[in-house]
Design an enzyme around this catalytic site. Structure first.
Site, PDB file in Angstrom:
ATOM      1  N   LYS A  78      -8.714  -0.263  -5.220  1.00 54.63           N
ATOM      2  CA  LYS A  78      -8.491  -1.383  -4.303  1.00 54.63           C
ATOM      3  C   LYS A  78      -9.534  -2.442  -4.627  1.00 54.63           C
ATOM      4  CE  LYS A  78      -6.734  -3.569  -0.742  1.00 54.63           C
ATOM      5  NZ  LYS A  78      -5.336  -4.047  -0.703  1.00 54.63           N
ATOM      6  N   GLU A  93      -4.518  -2.077  -6.876  1.00 54.92           N
ATOM      7  CA  GLU A  93      -3.820  -2.748  -5.779  1.00 54.92           C
ATOM      8  C   GLU A  93      -4.563  -4.018  -5.390  1.00 54.92           C
ATOM      9  OE1 GLU A  93      -2.539  -2.222  -1.105  1.00 54.92           O
ATOM     10  OE2 GLU A  93      -3.227  -0.461  -2.213  1.00 54.92           O
ATOM     11  N   GLY A 126       9.552  -2.910  -0.774  1.00 57.95           N
ATOM     12  CA  GLY A 126       8.502  -2.138  -0.144  1.00 57.95           C
ATOM     13  C   GLY A 126       8.858  -1.506   1.187  1.00 57.95           C
ATOM     14  N   THR A 145       0.819  -1.211   0.000  1.00 55.44           N
ATOM     15  CA  THR A 145       0.000   0.000   0.000  1.00 55.44           C
ATOM     16  C   THR A 145       0.853   1.260   0.000  1.00 55.44           C
ATOM     17  OG1 THR A 145      -1.842  -1.127   1.094  1.00 55.44           O
ATOM     18  CG2 THR A 145      -1.760   1.285   1.293  1.00 55.44           C
TER      19      THR A 145
END
Length: 238
Positions: free
Chosen positions: A37, A109, A170, A16
């Site tokens: 999303k 995502e 990430g 995210t």
């Protein structure tokens, strides 16, 4: 690149925050951006979801959530337990196409990894990406174990003839251990795709203005940033 799919090698890898960084960098480069999303799990109706968090950090983006289920489980399981309709791959593709008609870039995502199931038929984010013919960015962890999960994800994408645009770490630690520093070299090799960024650990805790200012420096030009993989590799080499 009207639609870009963001998947992780698993949960809690920084997907995210990486999505927010790409969104922020794209907005800063003058693109209109929407974030989709596909399914939010483990969040109550009154809580902020991942799409909300991306919008808060990136600013100036359209955020859309197709479904929300209360249990912190795979979307198919969470939908079944909640007695609600699942989100199917064709719906993800349709929603992305609708957003792409009005935005320069749509970031889709997923939930967890590439093959997490969204419905009882076994539909996945990979199936949605196939319908969209969209390139994929894989968000990976920095440390020990990441090479295996990254290579497995890359092999699945290649088997489906989906374009793996690259890999983003990430959550890059302040004090990387030996495995993390070696993985900077090894990740693009096992993925068969370039390393496209490294988001600093804790970046999601920055004030939105600081996050937006920093995001381009965490991402390569392919993702609207200024980050240079060779320079990063040189600084972190063991």
């Amino acid at each position: 690149m009207a639609v870009l799919v963001i998947t992780g090698t698993g949960t809690e890898v920084g997907k995210t925050v990486t999505t927010a960084a790409i969104a922020a960098a794209a907005v800063g480069a003058g693109r209109s951006v929407a974030v989709l999303k596909a399914a939010q799990t483990g969040v109550r109706p009154d809580e902020r979801g991942d799409a909300d968090e991306v919008a808060r950090l990136a600013g100036g983006v359209t955020s859309t959530e197709l479904a929300r289920y209360p249990d912190p489980l795979a979307p198919a399981t969470a939908a079944r337990r909640a007695g609600r309709a699942p989100v199917r791959p064709h719906r993800i593709a349709e929603a992305a196409a609708e957003l792409a008609a009005e935005h320069d870039l749509v970031l889709v995502e997923g939930a967890g990894g590439l093959l997490v199931r969204f419905d009882e038929a076994g539909g996945t984010l990979a199936d949605a990406a196939e319908r969209m013919a969209a390139p994929v960015v894989v968000v990976a962890s920095a440390g020990l174990g990441t090479l295996n999960t990254t290579e497995l994800t890359a092999r699945e994408l290649r088997g489906r003839r989906l374009e793996l645009l690259g890999v983003v770490i990430g959550s890059w630690p302040d004090a990387p251990d030996l495995a993390s520093r070696c993985n900077v070299t090894d990740l693009p090799e096992v993925a068969g795709a370039p390393l496209l960024g490294a988001v600093p650990a804790g970046a999601g805790g920055l004030a939105p203005a600081d996050f937006r200012a920093g995001a381009p420096g965490w991402l390569a030009p392919r993702l609207f940033g200024t980050w240079d993989a060779e320079q990063f590799r040189g600084r972190t080499a063991p």
